[in-house]
Scaffold this motif. Sequence first.
Motif, PDB file in Angstrom:
ATOM      1  N   LYS A 158      59.123  61.854  12.170  1.00 57.93           N
ATOM      2  CA  LYS A 158      59.507  63.088  12.801  1.00 57.93           C
ATOM      3  C   LYS A 158      59.985  62.371  14.524  1.00 57.93           C
ATOM      4  O   LYS A 158      59.495  61.424  14.760  1.00 57.93           O
ATOM      5  CB  LYS A 158      58.650  64.089  12.903  1.00 57.93           C
ATOM      6  CG  LYS A 158      57.381  63.849  13.551  1.00 57.93           C
ATOM      7  CD  LYS A 158      56.535  64.979  13.822  1.00 57.93           C
ATOM      8  CE  LYS A 158      56.731  65.774  15.078  1.00 57.93           C
ATOM      9  NZ  LYS A 158      55.948  66.578  15.468  1.00 57.93           N
ATOM     10  N   GLU A 164      59.137  75.759  14.560  1.00 57.24           N
ATOM     11  CA  GLU A 164      60.087  75.362  15.478  1.00 57.24           C
ATOM     12  C   GLU A 164      61.347  74.854  14.251  1.00 57.24           C
ATOM     13  O   GLU A 164      61.058  74.256  13.329  1.00 57.24           O
ATOM     14  CB  GLU A 164      59.868  74.154  16.517  1.00 57.24           C
ATOM     15  CG  GLU A 164      59.327  73.014  16.027  1.00 57.24           C
ATOM     16  CD  GLU A 164      58.749  72.178  16.872  1.00 57.24           C
ATOM     17  OE1 GLU A 164      58.350  72.666  18.026  1.00 57.24           O
ATOM     18  OE2 GLU A 164      58.392  71.040  16.634  1.00 57.24           O
ATOM     19  N   GLU A 219      64.364  72.816  12.863  1.00 56.05           N
ATOM     20  CA  GLU A 219      64.729  71.447  13.217  1.00 56.05           C
ATOM     21  C   GLU A 219      66.048  71.089  11.780  1.00 56.05           C
ATOM     22  O   GLU A 219      65.738  71.677  10.877  1.00 56.05           O
ATOM     23  CB  GLU A 219      63.692  70.395  12.991  1.00 56.05           C
ATOM     24  CG  GLU A 219      62.679  70.995  13.716  1.00 56.05           C
ATOM     25  CD  GLU A 219      61.705  69.748  14.189  1.00 56.05           C
ATOM     26  OE1 GLU A 219      61.936  68.463  13.887  1.00 56.05           O
ATOM     27  OE2 GLU A 219      60.643  69.966  14.777  1.00 56.05           O
ATOM     28  N   GLU A 265      59.535  73.027  11.267  1.00 56.85           N
ATOM     29  CA  GLU A 265      58.139  72.140  11.453  1.00 56.85           C
ATOM     30  C   GLU A 265      57.222  73.273  12.162  1.00 56.85           C
ATOM     31  O   GLU A 265      57.361  73.972  13.031  1.00 56.85           O
ATOM     32  CB  GLU A 265      58.484  71.064  12.486  1.00 56.85           C
ATOM     33  CG  GLU A 265      57.068  70.258  12.370  1.00 56.85           C
ATOM     34  CD  GLU A 265      56.995  69.000  13.293  1.00 56.85           C
ATOM     35  OE1 GLU A 265      57.642  69.113  14.291  1.00 56.85           O
ATOM     36  OE2 GLU A 265      55.803  68.236  13.194  1.00 56.85           O
ATOM     37  N   ILE A 314      54.002  72.743  14.017  1.00 60.84           N
ATOM     38  CA  ILE A 314      53.315  71.797  14.714  1.00 60.84           C
ATOM     39  C   ILE A 314      51.722  72.230  15.090  1.00 60.84           C
ATOM     40  O   ILE A 314      51.757  73.721  15.269  1.00 60.84           O
ATOM     41  CB  ILE A 314      53.850  71.505  16.179  1.00 60.84           C
ATOM     42  CG1 ILE A 314      54.345  72.596  16.924  1.00 60.84           C
ATOM     43  CG2 ILE A 314      55.013  70.474  16.007  1.00 60.84           C
ATOM     44  CD1 ILE A 314      54.817  72.448  18.312  1.00 60.84           C
ATOM     45  N   GLY A 316      62.560  69.746  17.509  1.00 57.95           N
ATOM     46  CA  GLY A 316      62.919  71.110  17.683  1.00 57.95           C
ATOM     47  C   GLY A 316      64.122  71.507  18.390  1.00 57.95           C
ATOM     48  O   GLY A 316      64.337  70.677  19.649  1.00 57.95           O
TER      49      GLY A 316
END
Length: 263
Positions: free
Chosen positions: A62, A107, A109, A140, A142, A234
Motif C-alpha cells: 500500500k 478511505e 482507494e 482501506e 486504517i 486514500g
Amino acid sequence: MTLTPAEVRAAAQDLLDAADGRLPLRSWSRRGEPLDLPTAYAIQDELLELRLRRGERVVGAKLGLTSLAKQRQMGVDEPVFGWLTDGMAIPSGVPFQLSQGIHPRAEPELVFHLGVALRGPGVTARTALDACRTVTAGMELIDSRWQDFEFDAADVVADNTSAFRFVTGPHGVDPRSVDLALCGVLLEVDGVLEHTAAGAATMGHPAEALALLANHLGRRGQGLEPGHVVFSGGLTAAVPLHHGTVVDVTFAHLGGLCLRVST
Ligand code: OOG
Ligand code: MG
C-alpha cells in the motif's frame, strides 16, 4: 534517532502487541525522540517478519499519504509505503466489528492487481500500468497503533503505515481502458455525501503512485509479485467508524463497495 537491532525488534513487537491488544502507544515523535526513516522501515520489516512467522502471507502493498487531502488531514507531507497480508482482507458487505481495532477509519482507494512482477529502479507510470491485469475499487480501513492518530512520517512507517483491513471490489477493468486520473469517487457515510475526488488526487495519476512504490521497493531489494494488490493511497480524507456506521464508496467505471459496522 537510530536504534540497535535489538531495539528495532522490541519496537516491532510492541507495535504488534498494541494491535493485538488494541492498546495504543505514544509515538516516538510525541515522546520527543523522533525516529529516522531508515530505522522506521527496519521496524516495519521486522513487524512484517513477526506476522509471517505467525502464518500470515503477503498479498500486496500500500501507499499512504499520496493525496493532498490525506497529507493535510494527518499533517505529514510525504508518501509512505507498507505491506498488506491475507489476514487484513475482509469481504465487502459483511458486518465489521469495531472492537477489532483501536480507532479505525475508512478511505476510498484505487487498487491495482498485478499480472506480472514489478520492481524498480526505472519504473514509470506507463510501465507500472503495463504490469497491471486490472484495477478495482477499494476501501482501506486504517488503524493507527499510535495514540490519537498522532505521528510523523517515521512513526507511521514503523507502524506499517496504519495498515489494518482492506476491501477490494469485484468489478475489475483494464487500467488502460479508462482514464484513471479522471475516475471519480464518492464517499458516503450513513447515506450522506462526505467527500468527492478523482484518481488525479493521488500524485496527478494513480499510476505515478504505483511507480513510486515499485522504485521505493527496488531501492530496498524488494519487489511486487504477480497477483499482488496495491492500494494507491486514500483519494479523500479518511472518515472515522462508529457502531452502526455504513460507508459507501462508489467509483466511476469500477462500481462500489459497502462497509457496515456492527451495532
Ligand atoms: C496513515 C496511512 C495513510 C493513505 O491511504 O493515505 C494511508 C494514516 O493516515 O494513518 O493509508
Ligand atoms: Mg490508505
